[in-house]
Design a protein around this motif. Structure first.
Motif, PDB file in Angstrom:
ATOM      1  N   PRO A   1       0.869  -1.189   0.000  1.00 34.86           N
ATOM      2  CA  PRO A   1       0.000   0.000   0.000  1.00 34.86           C
ATOM      3  C   PRO A   1       0.902   1.234   0.000  1.00 34.86           C
ATOM      4  O   PRO A   1       1.940   1.251   0.664  1.00 34.86           O
ATOM      5  N   THR A   2       0.491   2.243  -0.750  1.00 34.47           N
ATOM      6  CA  THR A   2       1.379   3.390  -0.922  1.00 34.47           C
ATOM      7  C   THR A   2       0.971   4.639  -0.165  1.00 34.47           C
ATOM      8  O   THR A   2       1.798   5.506   0.052  1.00 34.47           O
ATOM      9  N   ASP A   3      -0.275   4.754   0.188  1.00 31.23           N
ATOM     10  CA  ASP A   3      -0.680   6.012   0.814  1.00 31.23           C
ATOM     11  C   ASP A   3      -1.875   5.803   1.736  1.00 31.23           C
ATOM     12  O   ASP A   3      -2.423   4.713   1.836  1.00 31.23           O
ATOM     13  N   ARG A   4      -2.254   6.873   2.383  1.00 30.30           N
ATOM     14  CA  ARG A   4      -3.393   6.810   3.307  1.00 30.30           C
ATOM     15  C   ARG A   4      -4.697   6.500   2.592  1.00 30.30           C
ATOM     16  O   ARG A   4      -5.606   5.936   3.185  1.00 30.30           O
ATOM     17  N   MET A   5      -4.773   6.876   1.314  1.00 28.60           N
ATOM     18  CA  MET A   5      -5.997   6.620   0.563  1.00 28.60           C
ATOM     19  C   MET A   5      -6.282   5.118   0.507  1.00 28.60           C
ATOM     20  O   MET A   5      -7.431   4.693   0.642  1.00 28.60           O
ATOM     21  N   ASP A   6      -5.243   4.294   0.327  1.00 22.60           N
ATOM     22  CA  ASP A   6      -5.422   2.841   0.338  1.00 22.60           C
ATOM     23  C   ASP A   6      -6.008   2.394   1.670  1.00 22.60           C
ATOM     24  O   ASP A   6      -6.948   1.598   1.717  1.00 22.60           O
ATOM     25  N   ALA A   7      -5.447   2.885   2.768  1.00 17.80           N
ATOM     26  CA  ALA A   7      -5.914   2.505   4.108  1.00 17.80           C
ATOM     27  C   ALA A   7      -7.348   2.975   4.327  1.00 17.80           C
ATOM     28  O   ALA A   7      -8.170   2.225   4.867  1.00 17.80           O
ATOM     29  N   TRP A   8      -7.662   4.192   3.910  1.00 20.49           N
ATOM     30  CA  TRP A   8      -9.010   4.721   4.096  1.00 20.49           C
ATOM     31  C   TRP A   8     -10.026   3.940   3.265  1.00 20.49           C
ATOM     32  O   TRP A   8     -11.114   3.627   3.729  1.00 20.49           O
ATOM     33  N   PHE A   9      -9.660   3.648   2.026  1.00 22.04           N
ATOM     34  CA  PHE A   9     -10.560   2.904   1.150  1.00 22.04           C
ATOM     35  C   PHE A   9     -10.841   1.522   1.740  1.00 22.04           C
ATOM     36  O   PHE A   9     -11.997   1.101   1.837  1.00 22.04           O
ATOM     37  N   ASN A  10      -9.781   0.816   2.144  1.00 21.51           N
ATOM     38  CA  ASN A  10      -9.965  -0.511   2.757  1.00 21.51           C
ATOM     39  C   ASN A  10     -10.803  -0.433   4.023  1.00 21.51           C
ATOM     40  O   ASN A  10     -11.664  -1.277   4.252  1.00 21.51           O
ATOM     41  N   ALA A  11     -10.550   0.574   4.848  1.00 14.55           N
ATOM     42  CA  ALA A  11     -11.316   0.728   6.094  1.00 14.55           C
ATOM     43  C   ALA A  11     -12.792   0.978   5.792  1.00 14.55           C
ATOM     44  O   ALA A  11     -13.671   0.414   6.453  1.00 14.55           O
TER      45      ALA A  11
ATOM     46  N   ARG B   1       1.647 -16.551  12.399  1.00 19.95           N
ATOM     47  CA  ARG B   1       2.627 -16.419  13.485  1.00 19.95           C
ATOM     48  C   ARG B   1       1.951 -16.161  14.825  1.00 19.95           C
ATOM     49  O   ARG B   1       2.315 -16.757  15.828  1.00 19.95           O
ATOM     50  N   SER B   2       0.975 -15.273  14.838  1.00 18.78           N
ATOM     51  CA  SER B   2       0.343 -14.886  16.101  1.00 18.78           C
ATOM     52  C   SER B   2      -0.756 -15.850  16.528  1.00 18.78           C
ATOM     53  O   SER B   2      -1.058 -15.968  17.706  1.00 18.78           O
ATOM     54  N   GLY B   3      -1.389 -16.502  15.552  1.00 19.17           N
ATOM     55  CA  GLY B   3      -2.531 -17.350  15.860  1.00 19.17           C
ATOM     56  C   GLY B   3      -3.813 -16.569  16.082  1.00 19.17           C
ATOM     57  O   GLY B   3      -4.868 -17.143  16.313  1.00 19.17           O
ATOM     58  N   LEU B   4      -3.731 -15.241  16.000  1.00 19.90           N
ATOM     59  CA  LEU B   4      -4.893 -14.379  16.212  1.00 19.90           C
ATOM     60  C   LEU B   4      -5.654 -14.185  14.912  1.00 19.90           C
ATOM     61  O   LEU B   4      -5.069 -14.204  13.830  1.00 19.90           O
ATOM     62  N   PRO B   5      -6.973 -13.940  14.992  1.00 17.96           N
ATOM     63  CA  PRO B   5      -7.738 -13.692  13.770  1.00 17.96           C
ATOM     64  C   PRO B   5      -7.302 -12.382  13.113  1.00 17.96           C
ATOM     65  O   PRO B   5      -7.123 -11.367  13.791  1.00 17.96           O
ATOM     66  N   ARG B   6      -7.127 -12.427  11.797  1.00 21.88           N
ATOM     67  CA  ARG B   6      -6.760 -11.258  10.998  1.00 21.88           C
ATOM     68  C   ARG B   6      -7.831 -11.070   9.927  1.00 21.88           C
ATOM     69  O   ARG B   6      -8.232 -12.032   9.274  1.00 21.88           O
ATOM     70  N   SER B   7      -8.287  -9.826   9.745  1.00 20.89           N
ATOM     71  CA  SER B   7      -9.375  -9.566   8.802  1.00 20.89           C
ATOM     72  C   SER B   7      -8.982  -8.514   7.782  1.00 20.89           C
ATOM     73  O   SER B   7      -8.264  -7.557   8.107  1.00 20.89           O
ATOM     74  N   THR B   8      -9.494  -8.698   6.577  1.00 21.84           N
ATOM     75  CA  THR B   8      -9.265  -7.740   5.494  1.00 21.84           C
ATOM     76  C   THR B   8     -10.409  -7.839   4.490  1.00 21.84           C
ATOM     77  O   THR B   8     -10.979  -8.922   4.311  1.00 21.84           O
ATOM     78  N   PRO B   9     -10.758  -6.736   3.826  1.00 22.59           N
ATOM     79  CA  PRO B   9     -11.796  -6.822   2.785  1.00 22.59           C
ATOM     80  C   PRO B   9     -11.223  -7.468   1.528  1.00 22.59           C
ATOM     81  O   PRO B   9     -10.064  -7.242   1.177  1.00 22.59           O
ATOM     82  N   VAL B  10     -12.035  -8.295   0.892  1.00 21.58           N
ATOM     83  CA  VAL B  10     -11.659  -8.952  -0.360  1.00 21.58           C
ATOM     84  C   VAL B  10     -12.852  -8.893  -1.307  1.00 21.58           C
ATOM     85  O   VAL B  10     -13.981  -8.657  -0.885  1.00 21.58           O
ATOM     86  N   ASN B  11     -12.580  -9.135  -2.593  1.00 26.34           N
ATOM     87  CA  ASN B  11     -13.632  -9.215  -3.596  1.00 26.34           C
ATOM     88  C   ASN B  11     -13.873 -10.679  -3.917  1.00 26.34           C
ATOM     89  O   ASN B  11     -12.959 -11.374  -4.377  1.00 26.34           O
ATOM     90  N   LEU B  12     -15.078 -11.160  -3.660  1.00 25.55           N
ATOM     91  CA  LEU B  12     -15.430 -12.550  -3.945  1.00 25.55           C
ATOM     92  C   LEU B  12     -15.941 -12.633  -5.378  1.00 25.55           C
ATOM     93  O   LEU B  12     -16.961 -12.039  -5.726  1.00 25.55           O
TER      94      LEU B  12
END
Length: 157
Positions: free
Chosen positions: A16-26, A50-61
């Motif tokens: 990711p290159t900028d805050r816009m990527d983070a804002w869009f994903n959020a 590595r952590s065993g903790l749940p990790r979440s991200t938006p994806v396109n199905l």
């Protein structure tokens, strides 16, 4: 003198290159978590390798015929690495949660899926795919396929 090596396409990762990527994903993640799917968006939750903790991200199905796929336009992201380690995950829209098994698609089968993905979301992911479009040749898609992980989505056992 040693020759420079060509980077391994299978190790491709577009940061990711900028805050816009983070804002869009959020924004997409928030909307999807609250039941508003944008052109098939889901929140993918997978156990961290590595952590065993749940990790979440938006994806396109992507639905193609009777099959469903997840494509990683940025390449070998954290979610891709976690899915490879875990094999299972959850896809969520609002309160609807589906447990799924994710099976990586062989490189030779990826170009056709990538083309359909670019037809649907090329406007969104264009800056991550190094000039590929829905109109790219079969040879261009085949050359790029090792750097674009694709997973077939199946019901969890």
């Amino acid at each position: 003198m040693t020759q420079p090596t060509t980077p391994d396409p299978a190790a491709r990762y577009v940061r990711p290159t900028d805050r816009m990527d983070a804002w869009f994903n959020a924004a997409v993640r928030w909307l999807t978590e609250h039941g508003v799917s944008l052109l098939g968006s889901r929140v993918l939750t997978v156990r961290g390798r590595r952590s065993g903790l749940p990790r979440s991200t938006p994806v396109n199905l992507l639905t193609r015929g009777d099959e469903r796929f997840l494509v990683a336009p940025r390449g070998n992201t954290e979610w891709v690495r976690n899915v490879r380690a875990a094999g299972e995950a959850e896809l969520r829209v609002g309160r609807r949660v589906e447990r799924v098994r994710l099976v990586e698609v062989p490189v030779a089968e990826r170009p056709a899926v990538i083309r359909v993905y670019l037809e649907r979301w090329g406007w969104e992911v264009g800056r991550f795919v190094e000039g590929l479009t829905k109109d790219s040749t079969d040879a261009e898609l085949a050359a790029a396929a090792p750097g674009f992980p694709v997973f077939r989505v199946a019901a969890a056992a």
